[in-house]
Design an enzyme around this catalytic site. Structure first.
Site, mmCIF file in Angstrom:
data_model
loop_
_atom_site.group_PDB
_atom_site.id
_atom_site.type_symbol
_atom_site.label_atom_id
_atom_site.label_comp_id
_atom_site.label_asym_id
_atom_site.label_seq_id
_atom_site.Cartn_x
_atom_site.Cartn_y
_atom_site.Cartn_z
ATOM 1 N N GLU A 1 -51.940 11.907 -71.258
ATOM 2 C CA GLU A 1 -53.022 11.233 -70.545
ATOM 3 C C GLU A 1 -53.237 9.835 -71.139
ATOM 4 O O GLU A 1 -52.832 9.543 -72.261
ATOM 5 C CB GLU A 1 -54.328 12.039 -70.667
ATOM 6 N N ASP B 1 -63.683 9.442 -71.027
ATOM 7 C CA ASP B 1 -62.828 8.311 -71.433
ATOM 8 C C ASP B 1 -63.392 6.910 -71.201
ATOM 9 O O ASP B 1 -63.979 6.655 -70.139
ATOM 10 C CB ASP B 1 -61.519 8.319 -70.647
HETATM 11 C C1 FRU Z 1 -58.666 12.367 -70.187
HETATM 12 C C2 FRU Z 1 -58.750 12.682 -68.714
HETATM 13 C C3 FRU Z 1 -57.877 11.762 -67.901
HETATM 14 C C4 FRU Z 1 -58.514 11.795 -66.560
HETATM 15 C C5 FRU Z 1 -59.970 11.882 -66.901
HETATM 16 C C6 FRU Z 1 -60.791 12.694 -65.946
HETATM 17 O O1 FRU Z 1 -59.759 12.792 -70.907
HETATM 18 O O2 FRU Z 1 -58.416 14.039 -68.488
HETATM 19 O O3 FRU Z 1 -56.513 12.130 -67.893
HETATM 20 O O4 FRU Z 1 -58.217 10.666 -65.796
HETATM 21 O O5 FRU Z 1 -60.051 12.471 -68.187
HETATM 22 O O6 FRU Z 1 -62.149 12.566 -66.228
#
Ligand code: FRU
Length: 523
Positions: free
Chosen positions: A241, A59
């Site tokens: 998320e 992300d």
């Molecule tokens: C989304 C996610 C978020 C989390 C991160 C962990 O892709 O699962 O919810 O904070 O990636 O790397």
């Protein structure tokens, strides 16, 4: 059944990828420099999308503009090309087109890995971390404690903050972390903070399982829970998320509406991950909407966890997404790094049939990477037309066409890899077919997960734009009313484009423009 499997799969990844204590992952700064010539020339390496110099990225995090610099932080694991103990990688840009890699910004610590979050410029120094003359950048992120995961107490995700007084170069974690604890919520993460004019407070939105929570604060340290949204709204096929919330003017109208972005994994329209949005109102405390439908920000399989910039220098709402999908992100056939971001896009709201929709379209500054353009005034498709180009995988193709007519584009190369994009007005379907697009065997779901999406085949001329980098194709119809982002891994670049239409469509002003590499801009 499939849903459950996917959730477990990702859960397994989270639990099993820990490779040990955070400080052992510290990499000397000189090794993080990226001006090595062999970088950014590898097979499948995007030339004008951001990708990390090496290793694993997911992300975008902490998108913020401050003092002439756009910051892109990102979920980063500097030891492998699969997900692992998360850090915040860092890159900066003056124009959102060229990027300069910076040392890792945030390392895991005793509270856990550094998961996704956001960053703000604390202009009034409400946190006391800086001064009015030198306001701090404050990042808020989720701590994910692998040790507590093993205890099974469901309190392993808490929220922490850190600040920087040198525009993002170095960061200090707040000694009072975590600033929000956890009383037993399995998934409790991805804080997005912004300053609310009117309320004159910081507002925080984060996700808890499959709904969102809203908080207020005066100083970024003490947070009060105020409301929740979404238990009975939108798509719930997976965990929510990476939320975002912002106000946008409605095009051609006098109203403003609030937009809530929520990424969801799994449960996207192609399986795996995708980003839904809600259009509604926010009074500073509660988000409300009468939206009934599920709306997706992007109709492709590879645009996830996207968020927008805080403190952008113009009124544009600037968005960057992660150009991958948890279904196969960790298996794609790149060797030294994994994944890239979407092009930065401007988000706008428009109305259609008395309903609100979000469109997204690449920022104009991207066009500065153009060179070598060929234009054909009109192409009549009574018979298929084939156009050769030495490398379509670094090109920006645009044309105008009547949206009510059929169109099929097929990119191919000498190895018979083919990537197909089709608009079928009879069934109102947008189809992307990457089954034969190149390397697809790394994960069965990659080739065959893409499902037809739907559009309104209206009788009017619209722009169709396709931007292809090494391993991605971003399609924008009608200036982003439909955005379709997909990755593909051709054995060599596509060199041929065959355009066909069942009903003799005529394309106007077909322009094929080569796109320069951003990694050469500075040299
Ligand atoms: C989304 C996610 C978020 C989390 C991160 C962990 O892709 O699962 O919810 O904070 O990636 O790397």
């Amino acid at each position: 059944m499939r849903l459950i499997f996917m959730t477990l799969c990702f859960g397994f990844v989270l639990l099993s990828s820990c490779k040990g204590e955070s400080d052992k992952t510290r990499i000397p700064e000189e090794q993080q420099q990226t001006e090595q010539t062999d970088l950014y020339t590898e097979k499948f390496r995007p030339q004008f999308h951001f990708s990390p110099p090496e290793k694993w990225m997911n992300d975008p995090n902490g998108l913020v503009y401050h003092d002439g610099i756009y910051h892109l932080f990102y979920q980063y694991y500097p030891e492998d090309i699969v997900w692992g103990p998360m850090h915040w990688g860092h890159a900066v840009s003056e124009d959102l087109v060229s990027w300069k890699n910076k040392p890792i910004a945030l390392y895991p610590d005793k509270f856990g890995y550094i998961f996704s979050g956001s960053a703000v410029v604390d202009k009034t120094n409400s946190s006391g971390f800086g001064t009015l003359e030198n306001p701090p950048l404050v990042a808020m992120f989720t701590y994910h404690s692998d040790e507590r995961v093993k205890l099974g107490t469901n309190d392993h995700q808490t929220q922490g903050i850190a600040y920087s007084l040198d525009n993002g170069d170095t960061w200090t974690k707040y000694e009072g972390n975590p600033v929000i604890g956890n009383e037993g919520m399995m998934d409790f993460r991805d804080p997005k903070v912004f300053w609310h004019n009117g309320l004159e407070k910081w507002v925080l939105i984060l996700v808890a399982g499959d709904y969102a929570l809203f908080y207020h604060s005066d100083n970024l340290k003490d947070w009060e829970l105020k409301s929740e949204f979404g238990k009975n709204r939108g798509a719930h096929g997976g965990v929510w998320e990476c939320p975002d919330l912002f106000k946008l003017p409605v095009e051609n109208g006098e109203t403003e509406k609030w937009v809530l972005l929520i990424s969801i994994n799994p449960g996207g329209p192609h399986g795996g991950s995708a980003t839904q949005y809600f259009v509604g109102d926010f009074d500073g405390t509660t988000f409300t909407t009468d939206q009934k439908d599920i709306k997706w920000l992007d109709l492709g399989a590879d645009n996830y966890a996207g968020i927008t910039f805080n403190n952008a220098p113009t009124d544009d709402r600037l968005f960057i997404g992660w150009m991958s999908n948890w279904l196969y992100a960790q298996k794609v056939p790149t060797k030294t790094w994994r994944s890239a971001m979407t092009l930065p896009r401007t988000l706008k709201l428009f109305t259609d049939n008395n309903d609100y929709y979000l469109k997204n379209y690449p920022i104009e500054a991207f066009d500065d990477q153009h060179y070598n353009s060929k234009t054909m005034a009109a192409i009549n498709l009574e018979a298929p037309v084939t156009i050769e180009n030495s490398n379509f995988n670094a090109s920006d193709i645009r044309f105008m066409m009547n949206l009510s007519e059929h169109l099929r584009l097929e990119f191919s190369n000498a190895n018979n890899d083919t990537l197909v994009f089709q608009l079928s007005p009879k069934t109102s379907e947008i189809i992307v077919n990457r089954e034969q697009s190149g390397q697809v065997d790394f994960e069965p779901n990659f080739a065959n997960n893409i499902q037809p999406q739907f559009y309104q085949p209206q009788n009017r001329m619209v722009e169709v734009r396709l931007i292809m980098d090494a391993a991605s194709l971003e399609i924008f119809i009608d200036k982003g009313k439909y955005a379709i982002t997909n990755t593909m891994f051709p054995s060599e670049p596509y060199t041929s484009l065959t355009i066909e239409s069942e009903d003799g469509n005529t394309l106007e002003n077909l322009t094929i423009t080569d796109v320069k590499s951003i990694w050469n801009n500075e040299k």
